[in-house]
Design an enzyme around this catalytic site. Structure first.
Site, short mmCIF file in Angstrom:
data_model
loop_
_atom_site.label_atom_id
_atom_site.label_comp_id
_atom_site.label_asym_id
_atom_site.label_seq_id
_atom_site.Cartn_x
_atom_site.Cartn_y
_atom_site.Cartn_z
N HIS A 74 1.32 2.71 8.10
CA HIS A 74 1.45 1.24 8.16
C HIS A 74 2.76 0.88 8.84
O HIS A 74 3.74 1.64 8.79
CB HIS A 74 1.33 0.59 6.78
CG HIS A 74 2.36 0.99 5.77
ND1 HIS A 74 3.62 0.41 5.72
CD2 HIS A 74 2.33 1.88 4.75
CE1 HIS A 74 4.30 0.93 4.71
NE2 HIS A 74 3.56 1.84 4.11
N ASP A 76 4.75 -1.94 8.40
CA ASP A 76 5.72 -2.79 7.73
C ASP A 76 6.60 -2.01 6.77
O ASP A 76 6.27 -0.88 6.38
CB ASP A 76 5.03 -3.93 6.97
CG ASP A 76 4.05 -3.42 5.92
OD1 ASP A 76 3.31 -2.45 6.21
OD2 ASP A 76 4.01 -3.98 4.81
N GLU A 143 0.95 -3.55 4.62
CA GLU A 143 0.50 -2.70 3.51
C GLU A 143 1.28 -2.99 2.24
O GLU A 143 0.73 -2.99 1.13
CB GLU A 143 0.67 -1.22 3.91
CG GLU A 143 0.09 -0.22 2.91
CD GLU A 143 1.08 0.23 1.85
OE1 GLU A 143 0.67 0.90 0.89
OE2 GLU A 143 2.29 -0.10 1.98
N GLU A 144 2.57 -3.24 2.38
CA GLU A 144 3.45 -3.35 1.22
C GLU A 144 3.21 -4.60 0.39
O GLU A 144 3.62 -4.66 -0.77
CB GLU A 144 4.92 -3.29 1.66
CG GLU A 144 5.33 -2.01 2.36
CD GLU A 144 5.40 -0.81 1.43
OE1 GLU A 144 5.01 -0.94 0.25
OE2 GLU A 144 5.83 0.26 1.88
N ASP A 167 1.53 8.45 4.32
CA ASP A 167 2.32 7.55 3.48
C ASP A 167 2.68 8.15 2.13
O ASP A 167 3.05 7.44 1.20
CB ASP A 167 1.54 6.24 3.27
CG ASP A 167 2.41 5.11 2.78
OD1 ASP A 167 3.65 5.21 2.91
OD2 ASP A 167 1.87 4.12 2.26
N HIS A 458 11.47 1.44 -1.64
CA HIS A 458 11.45 0.05 -2.12
C HIS A 458 12.78 -0.36 -2.75
O HIS A 458 12.83 -1.39 -3.41
CB HIS A 458 10.31 -0.22 -3.11
CG HIS A 458 8.95 -0.02 -2.54
ND1 HIS A 458 7.79 -0.41 -3.20
CD2 HIS A 458 8.53 0.52 -1.39
CE1 HIS A 458 6.74 -0.11 -2.47
NE2 HIS A 458 7.16 0.47 -1.37
#
Length: 487
Positions: A74, A76, A143-144, A167, A458
């Site tokens: 992904h 992002d 995705e996030e 991922d 994150h």
């Protein structure tokens, strides 16, 4: 320094990605980079209505008859920064740097999740030393924040029967399943009252310094949730002070464990020494309970200008807010009965905020078992009804059911054993990989997920292990080179 690391194409492309702002829903520049990359290297490139990008490259000489494999990442990243860090994720580049065996970022998330995976997929397309059959690279959007690109993926666009998701965040582990998830929001209208005449002190209470992290991968590590800990203080230890709540906020993403939370209070200034005493007592309690898990917990207060706080929340609703946050479930609900050491069901109280005179509390629920996920939703519905709050359920997605008979999994296991002389771990991840959604449009697709070792995604503590990137790359190109074994 990143561009001097090996494998060089991977790190050079990741270095480029770090220079391009690409938080979720702001992916125009990274999309342009991928499209321009394809044009520069004469690679077929298509975009769909969801903003996903699909690149295709013909097989290496002699591998034309191999089955096609899709690599997927992904585009992002999660935009998180430490308080005091001056960084605009819509404009500023990520300041990535090498620190010993790791690559980190200065005061922000690094974006190795999933930037390294994206870089590796693009590197495969241009590295002349990589042998492969027909190849597709799928890059999805947002995705996030809800897997919007994966939700919008259309059937029959991809031609590959095999897909490697990039991922994952533990090198040496091959993932063959993941949790499903659903968002839950509790909300109710806020009414305000005038400040008590005896209140002549206005303060901001801050709980900071927590590690945070990924609400799936890190939920079992016993880290503190800043919202829960602040609510606990207000409910349990703050009752000795006659305070009024003017505002409360914490967290910024429903899939990140909250690192910081804040409350604005009014009180009589003569009670300030008592409040400071209680805060010191609570800090000692937290240090004792969390030990080395959260060594940097900070609970501080500072006086703010009286003009800053114009009103306070009505007494009944103040109690309702604090009690709601204090009793709200959070963390691991149950462990898997089938796979030892894997979390089956959890939830993350990710965000609390007041805007437009409305309190919003956002949860993300994860589970490998849909019925267990539904049970947590039912719990939150009951909680919402007990406090006469509204609720909304959204963004639900199914998990990815493990297939231990996968031929792609077997090939990956064999190659790992051959290269590193040890067995890879076969895992199910307690996080939402897009593979579960791909199964809806491509039910017969054979998939695995692999990646380098990324710690604290994150959060601003995110870092990626340099050697693990090289090992992940070795496994990836070995699988591609052996694609004929999948026939």
């Amino acid at each position: 320094m990143l561009s001097t690391l090996n494998p060089k194409f991977v790190w050079q492309i990741f270095n480029d990605i770090c220079k391009i702002p690409h938080p979720s829903h702001h992916e125009q520049m990274i999309t342009k980079y991928i499209v321009d990359f394809a044009a520069t290297h004469h690679i077929d490139c298509q975009l769909d209505k969801a903003g996903n990008v699909l690149l295709r490259k013909a097989a290496s000489k002699g591998m034309e008859d191999c089955p096609s494999i899709a690599l997927q990442a992904h585009m992002d990243m999660v935009p998180q920064k430490n308080e005091g860090t001056q960084h605009d994720f819509l404009v500023d580049p990520i300041q990535a740097y090498v620190d010993g065996d790791w690559v980190k970022a200065k005061g922000t998330t690094l974006g190795a999740d999933n930037g390294v995976g994206l870089a590796s997929a693009l590197a495969v397309l241009i590295d002349p030393s990589v042998e492969h059959g027909p190849l597709e690279v799928l890059v999805t959007t947002s995705e996030e924040t809800g897997m919007h690109g994966a939700f919008g993926l259309q059937p029959n666009w991809l031609k590959s029967h095999y897909l490697i998701n990039t991922d994952s965040e533990d090198e040496g582990e091959i993932f063959t399943g993941c949790a499903g998830g659903v968002d839950f929001t509790t909300s109710f209208a806020i009414t305000y009252a005038v400040m008590p005449e005896t209140h002549d002190c206005y303060i901001q209470l801050s709980l900071k310094g927590l590690k945070g992290g990924h609400s799936g991968c890190d939920i079992h590590l016993g880290r503190g949730n800043a919202i829960k800990l602040l609510a606990r203080f207000l409910a349990e230890y703050g009752q000795d002070i006659s305070y009024r709540l003017a505002d409360i906020r914490g967290g910024s993403l429903r899939n990140a464990i909250p690192r910081e939370a804040f409350a604005e209070l009014t009180l009589n200034k003569q009670d300030l020494p008592k409040l400071e005493q209680i805060i010191n007592q609570y800090k000692s309690i937290l240090q004792n309970e969390f030990g080395q898990v959260e060594p940097n917990i900070e609970l501080t207060l500072k006086e703010v200008n009286s003009d800053h706080i114009k009103r306070v929340i009505a007494v009944e609703q103040q109690s309702k807010i604090i009690n709601l946050l204090n009793v709200a479930p959070n963390g691991v609900v149950s462990m898997s009965s089938q796979i030892h050491g894997v979390v089956e069901t959890s939830l993350n109280l990710g965000i609390v905020s007041i805007s437009d005179n409305q309190l919003n509390v956002n949860f993300l629920i994860r589970s490998q078992v849909d019925s267990a996920k539904d049970a947590v939703v039912a719990t939150l519905i009951s909680l919402s009804q007990l406090v006469n709050a509204n609720y909304e359920i959204s963004g639900g997605y199914s998990g990815w059911e493990p297939n231990l008979n996968s031929s792609l999994l077997q090939l990956a296991k064999d190659k790992y054993q051959e290269i590193f002389s040890k067995q890879a771990k076969i895992m199910v991840i307690h996080a939402g990989l897009e593979c579960g959604l791909f199964k809806q449009s491509y039910p017969d697709m054979d998939m695995i997920s692999i990646g380098p070792t990324i710690v604290s995604p994150h959060s601003p503590d995110e870092k990626v292990n340099i050697q693990s990137v090289y090992r992940y790359w070795e496994l990836l190109i070995a699988i591609l080179k052996s694609a004929s074994y999948l026939k």
